[in-house]
Write a protein that holds these residues in place. Sequence first.
Motif, PDB file in Angstrom:
ATOM      1  N   PHE A 812     -36.502  -6.382 -35.042  1.00  0.00           N
ATOM      2  CA  PHE A 812     -35.146  -6.877 -35.265  1.00  0.00           C
ATOM      3  C   PHE A 812     -35.193  -8.065 -36.222  1.00  0.00           C
ATOM      4  CE2 PHE A 812     -35.088  -4.857 -31.130  1.00  0.00           C
ATOM      5  CZ  PHE A 812     -33.959  -4.054 -31.200  1.00  0.00           C
ATOM      6  N   VAL A 813     -34.152  -8.154 -37.061  1.00  0.00           N
ATOM      7  CA  VAL A 813     -34.074  -9.231 -38.053  1.00  0.00           C
ATOM      8  C   VAL A 813     -32.691  -9.852 -38.003  1.00  0.00           C
ATOM      9  CG1 VAL A 813     -34.350  -9.863 -40.472  1.00  0.00           C
ATOM     10  CG2 VAL A 813     -35.656  -7.934 -39.544  1.00  0.00           C
ATOM     11  N   SER A 814     -32.660 -11.182 -37.899  1.00  0.00           N
ATOM     12  CA  SER A 814     -31.397 -11.915 -37.951  1.00  0.00           C
ATOM     13  C   SER A 814     -31.448 -12.867 -39.137  1.00  0.00           C
ATOM     14  CB  SER A 814     -31.183 -12.696 -36.647  1.00  0.00           C
ATOM     15  OG  SER A 814     -30.065 -13.539 -36.753  1.00  0.00           O
ATOM     16  N   ILE A 815     -30.404 -12.869 -39.967  1.00  0.00           N
ATOM     17  CA  ILE A 815     -30.410 -13.664 -41.199  1.00  0.00           C
ATOM     18  C   ILE A 815     -29.255 -14.653 -41.164  1.00  0.00           C
ATOM     19  CG2 ILE A 815     -30.272 -13.571 -43.718  1.00  0.00           C
ATOM     20  CD1 ILE A 815     -31.268 -10.631 -43.462  1.00  0.00           C
ATOM     21  N   GLN A 816     -29.566 -15.900 -41.482  1.00  0.00           N
ATOM     22  CA  GLN A 816     -28.547 -16.946 -41.559  1.00  0.00           C
ATOM     23  C   GLN A 816     -28.789 -17.763 -42.832  1.00  0.00           C
ATOM     24  OE1 GLN A 816     -28.777 -19.253 -37.960  1.00  0.00           O
ATOM     25  NE2 GLN A 816     -28.237 -17.558 -36.615  1.00  0.00           N
ATOM     26  N   PRO A 817     -27.753 -18.139 -43.530  1.00  0.00           N
ATOM     27  CA  PRO A 817     -26.332 -17.886 -43.273  1.00  0.00           C
ATOM     28  C   PRO A 817     -25.934 -16.455 -43.665  1.00  0.00           C
ATOM     29  CG  PRO A 817     -26.574 -19.126 -45.291  1.00  0.00           C
ATOM     30  CD  PRO A 817     -27.953 -19.004 -44.709  1.00  0.00           C
ATOM     31  N   GLN A 818     -24.739 -16.069 -43.239  1.00  0.00           N
ATOM     32  CA  GLN A 818     -24.255 -14.700 -43.409  1.00  0.00           C
ATOM     33  C   GLN A 818     -24.176 -14.290 -44.875  1.00  0.00           C
ATOM     34  OE1 GLN A 818     -23.270 -12.386 -41.113  1.00  0.00           O
ATOM     35  NE2 GLN A 818     -22.730 -10.920 -42.703  1.00  0.00           N
ATOM     36  N   GLU A 819     -23.761 -15.213 -45.760  1.00  0.00           N
ATOM     37  CA  GLU A 819     -23.513 -14.846 -47.154  1.00  0.00           C
ATOM     38  C   GLU A 819     -24.778 -14.437 -47.917  1.00  0.00           C
ATOM     39  OE1 GLU A 819     -23.238 -19.386 -46.744  1.00  0.00           O
ATOM     40  OE2 GLU A 819     -22.489 -17.605 -45.702  1.00  0.00           O
ATOM     41  N   CYS A 820     -25.963 -14.810 -47.398  1.00  0.00           N
ATOM     42  CA  CYS A 820     -27.189 -14.429 -48.105  1.00  0.00           C
ATOM     43  C   CYS A 820     -27.872 -13.228 -47.451  1.00  0.00           C
ATOM     44  CB  CYS A 820     -28.164 -15.599 -48.174  1.00  0.00           C
ATOM     45  SG  CYS A 820     -28.824 -16.053 -46.545  1.00  0.00           S
ATOM     46  N   ALA A 821     -27.171 -12.583 -46.488  1.00  0.00           N
ATOM     47  CA  ALA A 821     -27.792 -11.495 -45.727  1.00  0.00           C
ATOM     48  C   ALA A 821     -28.183 -10.329 -46.614  1.00  0.00           C
ATOM     49  CB  ALA A 821     -26.851 -11.025 -44.617  1.00  0.00           C
ATOM     50  N   ASN A 822     -27.302  -9.954 -47.560  1.00  0.00           N
ATOM     51  CA  ASN A 822     -27.604  -8.800 -48.409  1.00  0.00           C
ATOM     52  C   ASN A 822     -28.872  -9.022 -49.230  1.00  0.00           C
ATOM     53  OD1 ASN A 822     -25.581  -6.997 -47.696  1.00  0.00           O
ATOM     54  ND2 ASN A 822     -24.072  -8.011 -49.018  1.00  0.00           N
ATOM     55  N   MET A 849     -31.338   0.281 -39.471  1.00  0.00           N
ATOM     56  CA  MET A 849     -30.077   0.215 -38.730  1.00  0.00           C
ATOM     57  C   MET A 849     -29.459  -1.180 -38.882  1.00  0.00           C
ATOM     58  SD  MET A 849     -30.317   3.275 -37.256  1.00  0.00           S
ATOM     59  CE  MET A 849     -29.204   3.324 -35.848  1.00  0.00           C
ATOM     60  N   LEU A 850     -28.135  -1.221 -38.891  1.00  0.00           N
ATOM     61  CA  LEU A 850     -27.384  -2.476 -38.951  1.00  0.00           C
ATOM     62  C   LEU A 850     -26.495  -2.602 -37.725  1.00  0.00           C
ATOM     63  CD1 LEU A 850     -26.333  -2.534 -42.691  1.00  0.00           C
ATOM     64  CD2 LEU A 850     -27.809  -4.183 -41.578  1.00  0.00           C
ATOM     65  N   GLN A 851     -26.362  -3.826 -37.232  1.00  0.00           N
ATOM     66  CA  GLN A 851     -25.501  -4.076 -36.074  1.00  0.00           C
ATOM     67  C   GLN A 851     -24.080  -4.350 -36.555  1.00  0.00           C
ATOM     68  OE1 GLN A 851     -25.870  -7.784 -33.832  1.00  0.00           O
ATOM     69  NE2 GLN A 851     -26.143  -6.560 -31.970  1.00  0.00           N
ATOM     70  N   ILE A 852     -23.183  -3.479 -36.146  1.00  0.00           N
ATOM     71  CA  ILE A 852     -21.769  -3.621 -36.507  1.00  0.00           C
ATOM     72  C   ILE A 852     -20.952  -3.618 -35.221  1.00  0.00           C
ATOM     73  CG2 ILE A 852     -19.816  -2.641 -37.784  1.00  0.00           C
ATOM     74  CD1 ILE A 852     -22.090  -3.573 -39.581  1.00  0.00           C
ATOM     75  N   GLU A 853     -20.277  -4.751 -34.966  1.00  0.00           N
ATOM     76  CA  GLU A 853     -19.442  -4.866 -33.771  1.00  0.00           C
ATOM     77  C   GLU A 853     -20.209  -4.503 -32.507  1.00  0.00           C
ATOM     78  OE1 GLU A 853     -15.992  -2.516 -34.442  1.00  0.00           O
ATOM     79  OE2 GLU A 853     -15.226  -3.784 -36.062  1.00  0.00           O
ATOM     80  N   GLY A 854     -21.421  -5.004 -32.428  1.00  0.00           N
ATOM     81  CA  GLY A 854     -22.222  -4.833 -31.225  1.00  0.00           C
ATOM     82  C   GLY A 854     -23.001  -3.533 -31.160  1.00  0.00           C
ATOM     83  N   GLU A 855     -22.783  -2.622 -32.103  1.00  0.00           N
ATOM     84  CA  GLU A 855     -23.514  -1.362 -32.109  1.00  0.00           C
ATOM     85  C   GLU A 855     -24.345  -1.243 -33.377  1.00  0.00           C
ATOM     86  OE1 GLU A 855     -21.189   2.086 -31.482  1.00  0.00           O
ATOM     87  OE2 GLU A 855     -20.120   1.285 -29.756  1.00  0.00           O
ATOM     88  N   PHE A 856     -25.480  -0.533 -33.252  1.00  0.00           N
ATOM     89  CA  PHE A 856     -26.330  -0.298 -34.416  1.00  0.00           C
ATOM     90  C   PHE A 856     -25.987   1.045 -35.038  1.00  0.00           C
ATOM     91  CE2 PHE A 856     -28.944  -3.575 -32.471  1.00  0.00           C
ATOM     92  CZ  PHE A 856     -29.396  -4.275 -33.583  1.00  0.00           C
ATOM     93  N   ILE A 857     -25.717   1.025 -36.329  1.00  0.00           N
ATOM     94  CA  ILE A 857     -25.465   2.263 -37.079  1.00  0.00           C
ATOM     95  C   ILE A 857     -26.453   2.313 -38.232  1.00  0.00           C
ATOM     96  CG2 ILE A 857     -23.013   2.286 -36.443  1.00  0.00           C
ATOM     97  CD1 ILE A 857     -22.404   1.260 -39.277  1.00  0.00           C
ATOM     98  N   SER A 858     -26.580   3.469 -38.854  1.00  0.00           N
ATOM     99  CA  SER A 858     -27.561   3.628 -39.926  1.00  0.00           C
ATOM    100  C   SER A 858     -27.207   2.759 -41.119  1.00  0.00           C
ATOM    101  CB  SER A 858     -27.643   5.086 -40.364  1.00  0.00           C
ATOM    102  OG  SER A 858     -26.455   5.469 -41.036  1.00  0.00           O
ATOM    103  N   TYR A 859     -28.181   2.385 -41.863  1.00  0.00           N
ATOM    104  CA  TYR A 859     -27.987   1.532 -43.039  1.00  0.00           C
ATOM    105  C   TYR A 859     -27.071   2.220 -44.044  1.00  0.00           C
ATOM    106  CZ  TYR A 859     -29.161  -0.757 -47.463  1.00  0.00           C
ATOM    107  OH  TYR A 859     -29.095  -1.397 -48.663  1.00  0.00           O
ATOM    108  N   GLU A 861     -24.703   4.414 -43.487  1.00  0.00           N
ATOM    109  CA  GLU A 861     -23.302   4.391 -43.031  1.00  0.00           C
ATOM    110  C   GLU A 861     -22.699   2.994 -43.185  1.00  0.00           C
ATOM    111  OE1 GLU A 861     -20.643   5.293 -39.017  1.00  0.00           O
ATOM    112  OE2 GLU A 861     -22.773   5.880 -39.085  1.00  0.00           O
ATOM    113  N   ALA A 862     -23.469   1.979 -42.825  1.00  0.00           N
ATOM    114  CA  ALA A 862     -22.975   0.599 -42.951  1.00  0.00           C
ATOM    115  C   ALA A 862     -22.686   0.261 -44.404  1.00  0.00           C
ATOM    116  CB  ALA A 862     -23.999  -0.361 -42.370  1.00  0.00           C
ATOM    117  N   LYS A 863     -23.527   0.758 -45.281  1.00  0.00           N
ATOM    118  CA  LYS A 863     -23.338   0.486 -46.703  1.00  0.00           C
ATOM    119  C   LYS A 863     -22.045   1.129 -47.201  1.00  0.00           C
ATOM    120  CE  LYS A 863     -26.189   0.295 -50.865  1.00  0.00           C
ATOM    121  NZ  LYS A 863     -27.470   0.721 -51.483  1.00  0.00           N
ATOM    122  N   SER A 864     -21.762   2.321 -46.689  1.00  0.00           N
ATOM    123  CA  SER A 864     -20.546   3.001 -47.121  1.00  0.00           C
ATOM    124  C   SER A 864     -19.305   2.280 -46.617  1.00  0.00           C
ATOM    125  CB  SER A 864     -20.540   4.450 -46.613  1.00  0.00           C
ATOM    126  OG  SER A 864     -20.478   4.480 -45.188  1.00  0.00           O
TER     127      SER A 864
END
Length: 868
Positions: A812-822, A849-859, A861-864
Amino acid sequence: MAERVRSRRHIRDVAALIEDLEDNVEAECSLMNNFVPAKDLKKIRDAMKSNTACRFLKMSMNSIQGNSVTEIFSDILRFGNSSLLRLDLESNLLQDEGAGNIAKALRYNNTLTHLNLSSNGIGDKGASVLASSLKTNTSLTHLQLWRNRISDVGAVNIAEMVKVNKAITHLILWKNNIADEGAKGLALALMSNTSLHRLDLHANKISADGVAAFIDGLENNFTLMYLTLTENVFTVGNQLSITSTIKNLLDRNKNLAENAYRNVLKGNGSGRWSRSKLMVIGQAKAGKTATVRSLLSLPFNPEWNSTEGIEINITQAETAATVLKWKKLEEHRTSNFISEFCTQLAAVAYYDEAERQTAPVSKKEKNNQPDEDQVKKRTMGVDVKEVPVRDSREIDIRETGTVLPEKVQEDLLMKFDELLFLNSRGKNGVSFTIWDYGGQEVFYTLHHLFLTSYGVYLLVFDMQQLAKEDCENAQKYILFWLNSVSLHAPDAPILIVGTMMDQLKKRRDIYNVNEKLMEVIGSGRYSQIVDNTSEEKQLMFFPLSNISGRGIDNIRKSLENAVKDKDYVNQSIPLKWLYFLHLLQKSPDLKRIFLSDAYLIGRKAGITRTEEVNDCLELFHNLGLIVYLTATQNLRNVVALDPQWLASALGRVIRDVKVHNVDEERLKESGLSEEYKALYTSGVATIDLLEYLWGGDLSDETDYLLDLMLTTLLASRWNFNGSSKILIPCLISSVRSRKSVKPRSKGAKSVFMFDFSDSFLPIGIFERLVCICVAYSSRQDGSREPELSKTESRIWFGSHMMFLEQQDNSIFVSIQPQECANLCLEILRSMMRKLKTDIMGENFKWREMLQIEGEFISYEEAKSRETW
């Protein structure tokens, strides 16, 4: 308990021998001149059924007689364990009936190589039955029948066997009653035989006619080198002429063999090398090193220390038809490679040509005797020069240009071994380079460098651990290694070996262990696993006692069978490749060279194309004889000539200090005790400490070894707060980093996951990913010093913080701050691709996988959704 060994020692106490057989003690089991009663012979038979250590059973001078007693030895050969190679029943009272019982067993036995039935009152009937049974036998090479009652009838039947048998090399028939008809039959048989090396007819009743028949036989035989005819009854005046002619023909055959070897040395022939790599893996203290010692027929040592890093042994298959024993080669062995390879090439060419040049004998076979006119000419004193002796040059072993320098040829010619030449015929045993991998977890990141697809894996586990109710840890390691091999070598066979068989009380316990393995592994999930079909009930693993050696012969045979049909084992390689290997490893003090030097050495061996040199290096690497890593240009530029040296050098740093510590007094004197302690807690080393650990014989190799660790991502630069150190993440022992923040906690944002749940997350991937991130961090202005633990890391890329956590089959990876996550995410994804390309290979796969609203979806799908 320590293993008891009575190697080549006469055991006069029957009870002691039976005990040793039951305990599977390695021994030459001898009860010579003991008058062993039938009841004890039955106990010996029963003990032999499960014994795997007794190679030689010597029961001479025991007055063994009678149908029921001799059937005991028939049972030993027919139903006993296949480890028995030699049986000596000389000077008993077997007679024809006993010989018949032995003959029945020889129809089924395919492992016995030496049989001595001399001085047993065996007549023509017994000899004829023995001969009939040996027509199809493929293992017996030495048959002794001297001082029996065999006359012409028995000798003629033996001759019929000699015509078709392809295995017997030594036939000893001295002091029988064989006269001219028997001699003529044997002489005629030589015309179609291509295996017999020695024939002894000393002290029989052969006259000049019978002796002269061997001239005709030898004219068309190119393999018999020793024929003993002394103390027979021929006394004619031309005796010297006949025997001189026979001597010339025998000398011709000896010269043919040596010239075949000489011609191979002069040429650049190609042949099957029959070599593979055996990788022994498994949990610490499972008995891996003890298993290797058992494979090499070395005694069990209960005090043996755990393997530190990797231990390497080079073996040579010692027998031809049925390989039951492996021989460990000593250091500086490449001249042996060339000698044995050339001998095998020469033997194959020699015997193939000898069979091709065997003259037709259909006319003589009809009469079952040599041409009478020819025999008369010989006995009337034909001059030796009139006997046509085929020139050795007529055996054609084609040359394709000289590879070996004359001095090397001369040295190797001095090593020509007639018996080695003889035993090389039809050799089908596979030789192995054995790599014994240390079982402590700290070594696992190191092992990824050396797991190769050419070879077979021996996964060793302790049956006692799996038999426990709480066996989750043992199961974990078995699955880990199965997954590791499937990742790095998906086509390599795997044999699972369960040690400590002597500690299990009942046979049923073995089947219980097998059921647990089936539950853990499942059926068909790992197609590489080789099943054990030698048991009454098929097993998924091979039970073994390293104390007694029980089960080791079956493992040896199964290992050879697992690889004998592999393309790389049967690949035809030219002599110049072995000469290249010899030149590479000629100097024991030279441990590594640059690739450019390898190209120059290749030219000396006659390999002018760089592509062919690369092919050689790749083959030698895959067979475990050198280390040649090719993932990056830096790795390709260096060839490590001594794998043990390299593995040991890396093991001086990557080690389990709880098991393999250093000299503390010497360390204290160096003033590096605190730095040493810090390395094996925080994973950070000073250059001074590394120079100390690689001191002495490795003092000139520090730069190379450090560069290798950096290139293979075992280490990274640690340039923070003005210091210049080295991070080795696999040595971090602390469990959690300071100020730990869970990446999946409610306050965490921009959580990304590398998901390996559909495949496998190898040990060492998290550490290597940390290496890449730390190296990148140290190059960014404003980066803080990382905070690291075994499973969690806080690493800054300038002002951006990345938190990594390994849990089960995910990172698992957590990135801070949010604006540099990409930006950070793309950097991280490219790092994982580098790991796949440079270290792990194409079979290394994961989901992003990316966490979106508490759930992990494929990268994807998240990109789309454009949510990141």
